[in-house]
Design an enzyme around this catalytic site. Sequence first.
Site, PDB file in Angstrom:
ATOM      1  CB  SER A 152       3.696   1.790   3.109  1.00 50.28           C
ATOM      2  OG  SER A 152       2.800   1.443   4.142  1.00 50.28           O
TER       3      SER A 152
ATOM      4  CE1 TYR B 110       6.940   3.035   7.461  1.00 51.17           C
ATOM      5  CE2 TYR B 110       4.639   3.085   6.792  1.00 51.17           C
ATOM      6  CZ  TYR B 110       5.859   2.445   6.829  1.00 51.17           C
ATOM      7  OH  TYR B 110       6.003   1.222   6.214  1.00 51.17           O
TER       8      TYR B 110
END
Length: 252
Positions: free
Chosen positions: A142, A155
């Site tokens: 990400s 995350y």
Amino acid sequence: MDDIINTFSKDLFKGKSVLVTGGSSGIGLAIAQGFARLGGDVTALGSSAKKLEAASRDPANAGIRFERVDVRDPKAIKGFVATLGKLDILVNGAGIARPTAEFEDETYTEVMDVNLNSQMRFAMAALPLLKASKGSIINIASMLSYVTDPLVPAYGASKTGVLGLTRHLAHAFGPDGIRVNAISPGYHKTDMTRGLWTDPEPAAKIEQRSALKRWGTVDDLVGTAIFLSSPAAAFVTGTDLPVDGGFVVGGF
């Protein structure tokens, strides 16, 4: 997606077996569609029976087999992979985010388990098959592997860990001819980011920071996944390819 698919040979993945985790929706599903349209024998995994059923009925997903597997369950992963006769490409795309709640231990652990630990589990379970095919692994990281969002510490930590895992597995598996790379998506319009791209103020700020002045789509990830799995990337391993429209290197 047609313009992307038309860039490649129509039978590029003919005879190749592809497994995509997190493949019932969003980025994972788009990548699964891309491989299927280029001749791949694609299996997409998900955790939601409702999403899997909807995806299996969609004509756009012709040629994709959908299965339900809990990526938090090592035994379930090993058992499923054992049913595969061969495997050429593994895409580790399963991922969740729980804004704000990730400061709680239980939620933090769950996010880490799904986003990071599952990638290691699938890589190890698939190792014998990938060794036989001299295959390829793509781990989905990400932009939050590089920048921060104070609402999602788990995350961000998990996706940063994906980059480290990718580099280490590239060297661990490289002697067997297996390539391991990562892709770091930026802000793409998915269900996970719906709260941002449907809100005019944050949506505009994100567009402004992007070099291309737009949000990404799930299709924007497909060509990169195809390239990294193709002979064109035969000497590419242990790397990460950001697909974020220049967001990370931009500034407000």
